[in-house]
Design an enzyme around this catalytic site. Structure first.
Site, PDB file in Angstrom:
ATOM      1  N   ARG A 149      76.121 -14.947 -84.348  1.00  0.00           N
ATOM      2  CA  ARG A 149      74.951 -14.920 -83.418  1.00  0.00           C
ATOM      3  C   ARG A 149      73.919 -13.944 -84.056  1.00  0.00           C
ATOM      4  NH1 ARG A 149      79.890 -14.553 -80.377  1.00  0.00           N
ATOM      5  NH2 ARG A 149      80.404 -16.299 -78.976  1.00  0.00           N
ATOM      6  N   LYS A 176      80.529 -11.169 -78.983  1.00  0.00           N
ATOM      7  CA  LYS A 176      80.402 -11.438 -77.540  1.00  0.00           C
ATOM      8  C   LYS A 176      81.711 -11.086 -76.718  1.00  0.00           C
ATOM      9  CE  LYS A 176      78.575 -15.040 -74.461  1.00  0.00           C
ATOM     10  NZ  LYS A 176      78.165 -16.305 -74.209  1.00  0.00           N
ATOM     11  N   HIS A 240      70.366 -19.462 -83.063  1.00  0.00           N
ATOM     12  CA  HIS A 240      71.829 -20.164 -82.487  1.00  0.00           C
ATOM     13  C   HIS A 240      71.826 -21.493 -83.005  1.00  0.00           C
ATOM     14  CE1 HIS A 240      74.751 -18.558 -79.886  1.00  0.00           C
ATOM     15  NE2 HIS A 240      75.116 -19.669 -79.498  1.00  0.00           N
ATOM     16  N   ARG A 243      73.916 -21.620 -86.051  1.00  0.00           N
ATOM     17  CA  ARG A 243      75.463 -21.512 -85.606  1.00  0.00           C
ATOM     18  C   ARG A 243      75.777 -22.898 -85.080  1.00  0.00           C
ATOM     19  NH1 ARG A 243      79.197 -17.879 -83.169  1.00  0.00           N
ATOM     20  NH2 ARG A 243      79.942 -18.138 -81.318  1.00  0.00           N
ATOM     21  N   HIS A 266      84.578 -18.345 -80.252  1.00  0.00           N
ATOM     22  CA  HIS A 266      84.732 -19.061 -79.120  1.00  0.00           C
ATOM     23  C   HIS A 266      85.757 -18.435 -78.325  1.00  0.00           C
ATOM     24  CE1 HIS A 266      82.085 -22.632 -80.616  1.00  0.00           C
ATOM     25  NE2 HIS A 266      81.424 -21.545 -80.065  1.00  0.00           N
ATOM     26  N   TYR A 275      80.959 -29.828 -79.656  1.00  0.00           N
ATOM     27  CA  TYR A 275      80.385 -30.469 -81.044  1.00  0.00           C
ATOM     28  C   TYR A 275      80.864 -31.720 -81.375  1.00  0.00           C
ATOM     29  CZ  TYR A 275      78.496 -25.515 -81.399  1.00  0.00           C
ATOM     30  OH  TYR A 275      77.888 -24.507 -81.036  1.00  0.00           O
TER      31      TYR A 275
END
Length: 289
Positions: A149, A176, A240, A243, A266, A275
């Protein structure tokens, strides 16, 4: 204007005499600085729009504010509504408000535009190799090859990077949700980073700002990606998107989904599975006609 207050002085509540800034700081305690800044900005917009003390916010006030939000971007609407609902839940938990009026407001489900944000491998290759500034080129490579990120990349120090016995490098990422993960850096990329280091110490940023030895900001990383994309005629992607490319392309090449999920930090494999849905390998439409 009474909007930027919590309650009238006559209200009986231990937080009634606190400023709205104190409340927002308590609400956002422990979140990253960029998250705090964006959440505060949206919360103040909401409080200014309804123009009354926080304790007096009604369901009607909230619904009217939701209806006033621009309808052009459903993702933005969703973000705004979720942030205000979070604030109202927090104030209710503290006992500032008797009712959590945000609880009954439904969050819209926007169109999943993920497939529109996945660049091809060729596009990313051209994006990287068209960048002539070595620092910026390595920023693009780290965003893509390590799936970082923008805030994770901008906060990297040389102490976060280390060499492995197999010739590759690794980066300890503080990501995160205050979660730490380790990402392997391909050997060629790690050698290029070492050449960039010079005499920098462990506490120094990997990617310095041009003004000196300071860290890059998230906005600076965005600008670097934006300029690189414009140079080759791509629509202005955010960091992003690189990413997204990391996730999509590694899955296309056979990487196990749990490994991709772990590498990207994640919260669950369900997030990574988006995805697979964005670029399905098979579809019933192919069986017709």
């Amino acid at each position: 204007m009474h909007a930027l207050t919590i309650a009238q002085p006559t209200e009986v509540n231990q937080y009634a005499d606190k400023s709205i800034d104190v409340l927002l700081n308590m609400w956002l305690h422990g979140k990253s600085q960029s998250t705090q800044d964006s959440y505060k900005r949206i919360a103040v917009k909401f409080l200014t729009a309804i123009d009354k003390p926080l304790v007096n916010v009604s369901l009607d006030d909230l619904q009217q504010w939701v209806d006033s939000l621009p309808s052009a971007n459903d993702n933005t609407r969703k973000t705004y509504i979720n942030i205000v609902k979070s604030l109202l839940t927090f104030t209710h938990q503290l006992g500032i408000t008797h009712y959590n009026v945000g609880k009954v407001v439904k969050t819209p489900k926007p169109k999943d535009a993920l497939t529109e944000r996945i660049l091809t491998e060729q596009e990313i290759t051209i994006l990287i190799h068209s960048e002539t500034n070595q620092r910026n080129k390595l920023i693009l490579k780290m965003l893509y090859y390590c799936g970082l990120r923008a805030t994770e990349l901008s906060g990297l120090t040389w102490g976060d990077l280390s060499e492995r016995g197999d010739g590759n490098g690794q980066a300890t990422i503080y990501g995160k949700g205050s979660k730490t993960r380790v990402v392997i850096i391909p050997s060629n990329l790690y050698k290029e980073l070492e050449q960039l280091r010079g005499d920098a110490g462990k506490a120094d940023p990997v990617f310095r700002s041009r003004q000196g030895k300071g860290f890059l900001t998230r906005a600076m990383v965005w600008e670097i990606v934006k300029k690189a994309a414009k140079r080759i005629g791509l629509p202005a992607p955010s960091p992003h998107w690189l990413r997204h490319g990391h996730a999509s392309h590694s899955l296309d090449r056979g990487a196990p989904i749990h490994l991709v999920s772990q590498s990207l930090g994640h919260a669950s494999v369900a997030t990574t599975s988006r995805y697979l849905h964005a670029k399905p390998s098979d579809c019933s439409s192919l069986y017709l006609g």
